[in-house]
Write a protein that holds these residues in place. Structure first.
Motif, PDB file in Angstrom:
ATOM      1  N   VAL A   1       6.307  -4.146 -21.697  1.00 51.58           N
ATOM      2  CA  VAL A   1       5.456  -5.320 -21.941  1.00 51.58           C
ATOM      3  C   VAL A   1       4.003  -5.042 -21.534  1.00 51.58           C
ATOM      4  CG1 VAL A   1       5.103  -7.752 -21.405  1.00 51.58           C
ATOM      5  CG2 VAL A   1       7.427  -6.834 -21.481  1.00 51.58           C
TER       6      VAL A   1
ATOM      7  N   ARG B   1       7.301 -14.510 -24.701  1.00 56.07           N
ATOM      8  CA  ARG B   1       8.362 -13.733 -24.082  1.00 56.07           C
ATOM      9  C   ARG B   1       7.825 -12.386 -23.614  1.00 56.07           C
ATOM     10  NH1 ARG B   1      13.881 -13.881 -24.328  1.00 56.07           N
ATOM     11  NH2 ARG B   1      13.914 -15.518 -25.895  1.00 56.07           N
ATOM     12  N   GLY B   2       8.006 -12.094 -22.339  1.00 53.94           N
ATOM     13  CA  GLY B   2       7.651 -10.781 -21.803  1.00 53.94           C
ATOM     14  C   GLY B   2       8.903 -10.126 -21.279  1.00 53.94           C
TER      15      GLY B   2
ATOM     16  N   THR C   1       8.860 -17.105 -20.864  1.00 54.72           N
ATOM     17  CA  THR C   1       7.980 -17.984 -20.093  1.00 54.72           C
ATOM     18  C   THR C   1       8.203 -19.428 -20.547  1.00 54.72           C
ATOM     19  OG1 THR C   1       6.123 -18.043 -21.613  1.00 54.72           O
ATOM     20  CG2 THR C   1       6.238 -16.145 -20.130  1.00 54.72           C
TER      21      THR C   1
ATOM     22  N   LEU D   1      -7.014 -15.496 -26.885  1.00 52.87           N
ATOM     23  CA  LEU D   1      -8.025 -14.922 -25.988  1.00 52.87           C
ATOM     24  C   LEU D   1      -9.362 -14.761 -26.703  1.00 52.87           C
ATOM     25  CD1 LEU D   1      -5.847 -12.267 -24.104  1.00 52.87           C
ATOM     26  CD2 LEU D   1      -6.173 -14.707 -23.618  1.00 52.87           C
TER      27      LEU D   1
ATOM     28  N   VAL E   1     -12.457 -16.346 -25.009  1.00 49.98           N
ATOM     29  CA  VAL E   1     -11.849 -16.927 -23.799  1.00 49.98           C
ATOM     30  C   VAL E   1     -12.821 -16.981 -22.621  1.00 49.98           C
ATOM     31  CG1 VAL E   1     -10.846 -14.767 -22.913  1.00 49.98           C
ATOM     32  CG2 VAL E   1      -9.733 -16.951 -22.418  1.00 49.98           C
TER      33      VAL E   1
ATOM     34  N   LEU F   1     -11.781 -15.708 -15.163  1.00 51.04           N
ATOM     35  CA  LEU F   1     -11.009 -14.888 -16.086  1.00 51.04           C
ATOM     36  C   LEU F   1     -10.352 -13.726 -15.345  1.00 51.04           C
ATOM     37  CD1 LEU F   1     -10.287 -14.612 -19.057  1.00 51.04           C
ATOM     38  CD2 LEU F   1     -12.465 -13.460 -19.453  1.00 51.04           C
TER      39      LEU F   1
ATOM     40  N   ALA G   1      -6.094 -12.829 -14.812  1.00 52.19           N
ATOM     41  CA  ALA G   1      -5.398 -11.629 -15.291  1.00 52.19           C
ATOM     42  C   ALA G   1      -4.356 -11.119 -14.293  1.00 52.19           C
ATOM     43  CB  ALA G   1      -6.417 -10.530 -15.594  1.00 52.19           C
TER      44      ALA G   1
ATOM     45  N   LEU H   1       0.121 -10.112 -14.667  1.00 53.79           N
ATOM     46  CA  LEU H   1       0.495  -8.785 -14.159  1.00 53.79           C
ATOM     47  C   LEU H   1       1.678  -8.909 -13.194  1.00 53.79           C
ATOM     48  CD1 LEU H   1      -2.804  -6.857 -13.235  1.00 53.79           C
ATOM     49  CD2 LEU H   1      -1.053  -6.146 -14.875  1.00 53.79           C
TER      50      LEU H   1
ATOM     51  N   GLN I   1       8.512 -12.908 -15.051  1.00 49.99           N
ATOM     52  CA  GLN I   1       8.926 -13.121 -16.440  1.00 49.99           C
ATOM     53  C   GLN I   1       7.861 -12.644 -17.439  1.00 49.99           C
ATOM     54  OE1 GLN I   1       7.798 -15.274 -14.435  1.00 49.99           O
ATOM     55  NE2 GLN I   1       6.917 -17.091 -15.404  1.00 49.99           N
TER      56      GLN I   1
ATOM     57  N   LEU J   1     -10.043  -6.166 -16.694  1.00 51.41           N
ATOM     58  CA  LEU J   1      -9.428  -6.901 -17.805  1.00 51.41           C
ATOM     59  C   LEU J   1     -10.342  -8.021 -18.289  1.00 51.41           C
ATOM     60  CD1 LEU J   1      -5.779  -6.877 -16.488  1.00 51.41           C
ATOM     61  CD2 LEU J   1      -6.438  -6.165 -18.804  1.00 51.41           C
TER      62      LEU J   1
ATOM     63  N   GLN K   1     -11.929  -8.685 -21.992  1.00 50.51           N
ATOM     64  CA  GLN K   1     -11.724  -9.947 -22.720  1.00 50.51           C
ATOM     65  C   GLN K   1     -13.042 -10.653 -23.027  1.00 50.51           C
ATOM     66  OE1 GLN K   1      -8.021 -12.274 -21.357  1.00 50.51           O
ATOM     67  NE2 GLN K   1      -8.483 -10.932 -19.625  1.00 50.51           N
TER      68      GLN K   1
ATOM     69  N   LYS L   1      -4.715 -28.716 -20.672  1.00 51.87           N
ATOM     70  CA  LYS L   1      -6.102 -28.443 -21.035  1.00 51.87           C
ATOM     71  C   LYS L   1      -6.337 -28.675 -22.526  1.00 51.87           C
ATOM     72  CE  LYS L   1      -7.658 -24.177 -21.104  1.00 51.87           C
ATOM     73  NZ  LYS L   1      -8.234 -22.869 -20.721  1.00 51.87           N
TER      74      LYS L   1
END
Ligand code: HEC
Ligand code: HEC
Length: 376
Positions: free
Chosen positions: A64, A84-85, A89, A96, A99, A114, A118, A122, A126, A171, A175, A295
């Motif tokens: 993943v 899904r990782g 989830t 992104l 973002v 941001l 990240a 990590l 899940q 990261l 992004q 949000k």
């Protein structure tokens, strides 16, 4: 002159505030600086971030990466309602694109930057289920990445949390470059501002009708406001409950997690622990009303990001619009709930017009070399 302009837009329908709101929604401002990340504009840090973004070797099952749930070809989202990782989830993966213009991150706004965001996927079991240790191993096993990392951050023999913050800042630098270009709507808004009839005529008439509804009678702009089409706030739309899903606390949980986050803007890992972002945290207070609020997503590039809502429960824009039109199946909200939405009773033509308008919020994608792992 104004009367003449109004006639061009749509006879007898435009009221001044509507037109003014439309013109204000043209995107003209550059992305603001996030002072808590001193590396955010560093090209070298962005390259490290890009290498991490597409790197599945740092996940617990080796399969993943960030791109698994944020696929560049799908507007940095997935087709799955729930991402899904390593495991499944409980929420839909947001886009992104653009973002770094957001104020809070995650559907419940659990992060204030941001880079601190990240670190969450990590580590989350899940999502990627990674660790500082695993990151260190990847830096050793992948020489190009290791060398690039050292140039930006120095040796990796630092504390786990410092290493994670460094990964997060890289990261974020990557992004931050995922920006989209002007949309057909931006050109239309400028044409309105310039009173340029020829340029106004380039905009699809159906979309112009949709824009009038969006900024006018349908009331969408009370939340999807300004050039980003979001108030950066949290609301409870009373979405129909999804079978088999436990209730999601939304903003309430987000505030709790933010309060406990060790990588906040005012933490020792921040590059501006006394800056504006950090100071704002003092004004956040959780109340019961935050329960079940999510949000307001930006609507730019919304055509690229199906399915929709934090649950991914609507597969198409038409389904979203039909919900706003009928509020069918809407969950009754508790005494503290907002009662912001009323059924709009839109006609089929109006639903089509709104969709045509939303389609014009698409901007050009970032350059191809940002949509895949870096070539060293
Ligand atoms: C397992 C799927 C999955 C993986 C892997 C994943 N994400 Fe996400 N991402 C999500 C979901 C779901 C959310 C919404 C989370 C929430 O609301 O709490 C999200 C939210 C975000 C957000 C907030 C966007 C916004 O507008 O609020 C950012 C930024 C982000 N992810 C970046 C990343 C980065 C960087 C990585 C890799 C380190 C990553 N994601 C890995 C699923 C994933
Ligand atoms: C009261 C504030 C509010 C109003 C008014 C409102 N929205 Fe939203 N909108 C939101 C919020 C909040 C979400 C996310 C809800 C969630 O996932 O729980 C959302 C989600 C969406 C989405 C899905 C975006 C995505 O990426 O998942 C679309 C499309 C949308 N709204 C369009 C509209 C349109 C069109 C109107 C007017 C008919 C409108 N909204 C009115 C607050 C609002």
């Amino acid at each position: 002159m104004l009367a003449h302009l109004l006639l061009l837009v749509a006879p007898a329908q435009v009221t001044d505030p509507v037109l003014a709101a439309m013109m204000r929604a043209e995107r003209r401002v550059e992305v603001a600086q996030d002072e808590t990340n001193a590396l955010e504009d560093s090209p070298a840090a962005a390259r490290v971030g890009q290498a991490l973004f597409y790197n599945s070797s740092i996940s617990s099952n080796g399969k993943v990466s960030c791109a698994t749930c944020h696929e560049p070809s799908l507007g940095f989202t997935t087709r799955e309602p729930l991402a899904r990782g390593v495991g499944l989830t409980e929420r839909n993966a947001p886009t992104l694109l653009d973002v770094s213009r957001r104020r809070w991150f995650g559907w419940g706004g659990r992060n204030d930057s941001l880079w601190s965001q990240a670190i969450v996927p990590l580590l989350a079991p899940q999502e990627m289920g990674s660790s500082a240790e695993q990151l260190r191993r990847a830096l050793q096993a992948q020489p190009e990445l290791g060398r690039a990392w050292t140039k930006v951050h120095g040796e990796s023999a630092v504390s786990d949390d410092v290493l994670l913050a460094q990964a997060g800042k890289s990261l974020a630098a990557y992004q931050r470059r995922l920006v989209t270009g002007r949309s057909a709507f931006d050109d239309y808004a400028r044409a309105l501002r310039d009173k340029d009839a020829a340029a106004q005529a380039q905009y699809p008439p159906l979309a112009a009708q949709g824009a009038l509804l969006f900024f006018g009678r349908a009331g969408c702009r009370s939340c999807h406001v300004g050039p980003e089409f979001t108030d950066e706030e949290f609301h409870d739309l009373g979405l129909p409950p999804v079978r088999g899903r436990k209730p999601d606390e939304g903003r309430r949980e987000g505030l709790r997690l933010l309060a406990a986050d060790r990588f906040r803007a005012d933490s020792a890992f921040s590059d501006a622990p006394r800056g504006l972002r950090a100071q704002e945290l003092a004004f956040l207070a959780a109340t019961d009303d935050d329960w079940g609020r999510f949000k307001t997503p930006s609507l730019r590039n919304v055509t690229r990001t199906a399915p929709y809502m934090h649950t991914g429960q609507f597969g198409t824009l038409q389904e979203v619009l039909r919900f706003y039109s009928t509020l069918e199946g809407a969950a009754p909200r508790g005494h503290h709930g907002e009662t912001v939405l009323k059924p709009l009773h839109l006609t089929e033509d109006e639903l089509k017009a709104l969709e045509a308008f939303l389609q014009t919020l698409e901007g050009s994608l970032p350059p191809d070399e940002l949509l895949r792992p870096p070539v060293w």
